[in-house]
Design an enzyme around this catalytic site. Structure first.
Site, PDB file in Angstrom:
ATOM      1  N   LYS A 175       0.844  -1.197   0.000  1.00  0.00           N
ATOM      2  CA  LYS A 175       0.000   0.000   0.000  1.00  0.00           C
ATOM      3  C   LYS A 175       0.884   1.253   0.000  1.00  0.00           C
ATOM      4  CE  LYS A 175      -3.702  -2.633   0.776  1.00  0.00           C
ATOM      5  NZ  LYS A 175      -4.835  -2.772  -0.147  1.00  0.00           N
ATOM      6  N   HIS A 294      -6.454 -13.401  -7.737  1.00  0.00           N
ATOM      7  CA  HIS A 294      -7.294 -12.418  -7.056  1.00  0.00           C
ATOM      8  C   HIS A 294      -8.697 -12.477  -7.649  1.00  0.00           C
ATOM      9  CE1 HIS A 294      -8.774  -8.693  -5.320  1.00  0.00           C
ATOM     10  NE2 HIS A 294      -7.729  -8.687  -4.535  1.00  0.00           N
TER      11      HIS A 294
END
Length: 475
Positions: A175, A294
């Protein structure tokens, strides 16, 4: 001028529209071991009997159309049609029913999830006679599942490649997910890996944007992996997202990852598509790459309770299409996932044989025969206080992925990774000693934090963080 011709329908053909249930509702039908079975949650329009609605689903997802056609006489309808063989009301729902449909195996191309879904969850979902339609589960017979390669490697081969046994694997999503330069991104990867994580991860929407082109990211992440491996003596990996706008570009990225010598790549299998995913899975097996999957976009498909498709179906499809990891909810974090339902499809991902169990949403017994299993990934809003519950819920064969729960540590990425690794090792040791993590989990974490200042700081920063919302995905 061409001669006038006339095509005569076969004897017995009668044009017109007839009720679907006259042909496709067959409650006397005995299902075959080779049939693909589907459980649909059907919400008929007012005035449409459930038998007609179930038969319409069977017809429109197999051989039927809205009217009788003379070409029906050129084939064996009984051999190829889908059959609605049972209907049951949904408890607590006045106008919803579970319609069970059996499809003969010859309706589907071998080894193609794309073709399977084009029929079973294709045009039928826009059918006007239905207010809503949801595919709850599929039974994939071994005769069909054996036409798929499945996961590139599977759980045991992955553990052997990584030389990591007896505990869940630890990961972290880097992140901020967008905006970092490739060099700073690689630096974040290195800090997390040297702190004790097994993997770091590209977020699902990290592809090849102007601020960080894919090739630069791959190179800096590979450098981080090798540096962390040299310092820790452990095998490390970063999920390099190969998802791209074309299959050719996706394969080019996977080939470059292999040339760098990294152990794993990643794909967004729903936005990328099943054809692309299966192609990548075949390449990964042939070239020794693990494949992380994902599920971006899944909630568009599976979150509404009465329309769409349950994630357990998407999970089965992924196991056939191919992937070594897939995100599967957390039960305790910020993303959707009710415990019994989540563990139901986690077992469908990992185990060879899963018994029918309606209490966990499993409508059919599923036998995967020898198809390798997939590691479920718990990710989304989890931190060190969740570690006991995650260890107890998911067991050893899982990946626990802490993004903000690593990078949000007040001392930085490496201490955040240390905190998670210490918490995990403490929970695994406590479990192996026979302690009950469900009751004693917080005490286990407190004891470990006494000799780990990194864990103590993490415990303090996240002691009040909770995500207490009622799950939508319930039975």
């Amino acid at each position: 001028m061409s001669p006038k011709t006339e095509t005569k329908a076969s004897v017995g053909f009668k044009a017109g529209v007839k009720d679907y249930r006259l042909t496709y509702y067959t409650p006397e039908y005995q299902t075959k071991d080779t049939d693909i079975l589907a459980a649909f949650r059907v919400t008929p329009q007012p005035g449409v009997p459930p038998e007609e609605a179930g038969a319409a689903v069977a017809a429109e997802s197999s051989t039927g159309t809205w009217t009788t056609v003379w070409t029906d006489g050129l084939t064996s309808l009984d051999r190829y049609k889908g059959r609605c063989y049972d209907i049951e009301p949904v408890p607590g729902e006045e106008s919803q029913f579970i319609a069970y449909v059996a499809y003969p195996l010859d309706l589907f191309e071998e080894g193609s999830v794309t073709n399977l879904f084009t029929s079973i969850v294709g045009n039928v979902f826009g059918f006007k006679a239905l207010r809503a339609l949801r595919l709850e589960d599929l039974r994939i017979p071994p005769a069909y599942s054996k036409t798929f390669q499945g996961p590139p490697h599977g759980i045991q081969v992955e553990r052997d490649k990584l030389n990591k046994y007896g505990r869940p694997l630890l990961g972290c999503t880097i992140k901020p997910k967008l905006g970092l330069s490739a060099k700073n991104y690689g630096r974040a990867v290195y800090e997390c890996l040297r702190g004790g994580l097994d993997f770091t991860k590209d977020d699902e929407n990290v592809n090849s944007q102007p601020f960080m082109r894919w090739r630069d990211r791959f190179v800096f992440c590979a450098e981080a992996i090798y540096k962390a491996q040299a310092e820790t003596g452990e095998i490390k990996g970063h999920y390099l997202n190969a998802t791209a706008g074309t299959c050719e570009e996706m394969m080019k990225r996977a080939i470059f990852a292999r040339e760098l010598g990294v152990p794993i790549v990643m794909h967004d299998y729903l936005t990328g598509g099943f054809t692309a995913n299966t192609s990548l899975a075949h390449y990964c097996r042939d070239n020794g790459l693990l494949l992380h999957i994902h599920r971006a976009m899944h909630a568009v498909i599976d979150r509404q309770k009465n329309h769409g498709m349950h994630f357990r179906v998407l999970a089965k499809a992924l196991r056939m299409s191919g992937g070594d990891h897939i995100h599967a909810g957390t039960v305790v974090g910020k993303l959707e996932g009710e415990r019994d339902v989540t563990l139901g499809f986690v077992d469908l991902l990992r185990d060879d044989f899963i018994e029918k169990d309606r209490s966990r949403g499993i409508y059919f017994t599923q036998d995967w025969v020898s198809m390798p299993g997939v590691l479920p990934v718990a990710s989304g809003g989890i931190h060190v206080w969740h570690m006991p519950a995650l260890t107890e819920i998911f067991g050893d064969d899982s990946v626990l992925q802490f993004g903000g729960g690593t990078l949000g540590h007040p001392w930085g990425n490496a201490p955040g990774a240390v905190a998670n690794r210490v918490a995990l090792e403490a929970c695994v040791q406590a479990r192996n000693e026979g302690r009950d993590l469900a009751r004693e989990g917080n005490e286990v974490i407190r004891e470990a934090s006494k000799w780990s200042p990194e864990l103590a700081a993490a415990c303090e920063i996240w002691k009040e963080i909770k995500f207490e919302f009622e799950a939508m995905d319930t039975l």
